[in-house]
Write a protein that holds these residues in place. Sequence first.
Motif, mmCIF file in Angstrom:
data_model
loop_
_atom_site.group_PDB
_atom_site.id
_atom_site.type_symbol
_atom_site.label_atom_id
_atom_site.label_comp_id
_atom_site.label_asym_id
_atom_site.label_seq_id
_atom_site.Cartn_x
_atom_site.Cartn_y
_atom_site.Cartn_z
ATOM 1 N N ARG A 185 15.405 8.585 74.318
ATOM 2 C CA ARG A 185 16.580 7.830 74.788
ATOM 3 C C ARG A 185 17.610 7.651 73.679
ATOM 4 N N TYR A 200 23.030 14.631 76.642
ATOM 5 C CA TYR A 200 22.655 13.986 77.906
ATOM 6 C C TYR A 200 21.978 14.991 78.827
ATOM 7 N N TYR A 201 22.516 16.213 78.879
ATOM 8 C CA TYR A 201 21.951 17.245 79.744
ATOM 9 C C TYR A 201 20.495 17.522 79.374
ATOM 10 N N LYS A 215 18.384 15.622 77.587
ATOM 11 C CA LYS A 215 17.554 14.440 77.837
ATOM 12 C C LYS A 215 17.175 14.353 79.309
ATOM 13 N N ASN A 216 18.142 14.611 80.168
ATOM 14 C CA ASN A 216 17.895 14.535 81.602
ATOM 15 C C ASN A 216 16.967 15.656 82.051
ATOM 16 N N ARG A 217 17.134 16.833 81.468
ATOM 17 C CA ARG A 217 16.274 17.954 81.826
ATOM 18 C C ARG A 217 14.815 17.648 81.479
ATOM 19 N N SER A 235 13.435 14.665 83.918
ATOM 20 C CA SER A 235 13.901 14.713 85.300
ATOM 21 C C SER A 235 12.802 14.807 86.344
#
Length: 273
Positions: A170, A176-177, A179-181, A184
């Motif tokens: 975090r 951001y991409y 981290k989200n991948r 997810s």
Amino acid sequence: MKYAAIASGSNGNCYYVAKGEDVVLVDIGINTKHVELRMAKLGLSPAGIKAIFITHEHGDHIRGLSVFCKRYQIPVYLTEGTYKGTKLRLPEHLVHIIHADARTAVGDLTVIGIPKYHDAKEPCSFVVTDGTTNVSILTDLGRGCDNVKHVIKHSDVLLLESNYDEEMLRTGRYSYYLKNRISSGWGHISNREALELLLENRSPRLRHLILGHLSGENNTVDIVEQTFAPHCEEIELSIALRTEETPLYEYVPAMQTISRFVYVEQQITLTQF
């Protein structure tokens, strides 16, 4: 049965499982020279490998595949989606296309495909069994689906992904991409998620837990050990490092733990990417 992590982490993965002369590798995500060097440290010869099983097409799982399988003329087993995703042109006689839930015999071993959620074309994990001992290699898990839970319940030896610390991810420098991948449900599981899966699904037959595929950016060996050690007093706990091979372990089953691996009734329908 004997087993080792030749490499484990986002920089490369390769896992060794054997019974007698029957030897398989799961993934070859480091170059051939490093596979050879690390196996030599364990007293192992690549010439003895009977088959290579590939979980999915990401570079940290196939980086050394093309050179290695050609050099030693080793059959490669992978799903059609994975093979297309690799974009490799392997010798036709070495390529064996399997279903994600296939059972493949390699001498006295059976290698069982375990469909899973991950952002790849047709990914699967693998259980290697001799009908008595189940060595399960579960990495690159988007989430703890029913297939994964079932495997954990029937594992004698479990190599389980513990990829990232949630707070480090975090607050870290990843985009951001990315981290989200990762988080997810199609990427990797965190230390917390791995521990929950273990505690909710392990059975008394589990004797050795190896935590693997640690992130170099968003995790540490100390954090993983502190997370799992309090819950592993009655089993052997190991952590596979990103930079070197584990020892070569040997599992000899106690009679009371013997049972056959029964495959999951529920199949996963995977979204194609």
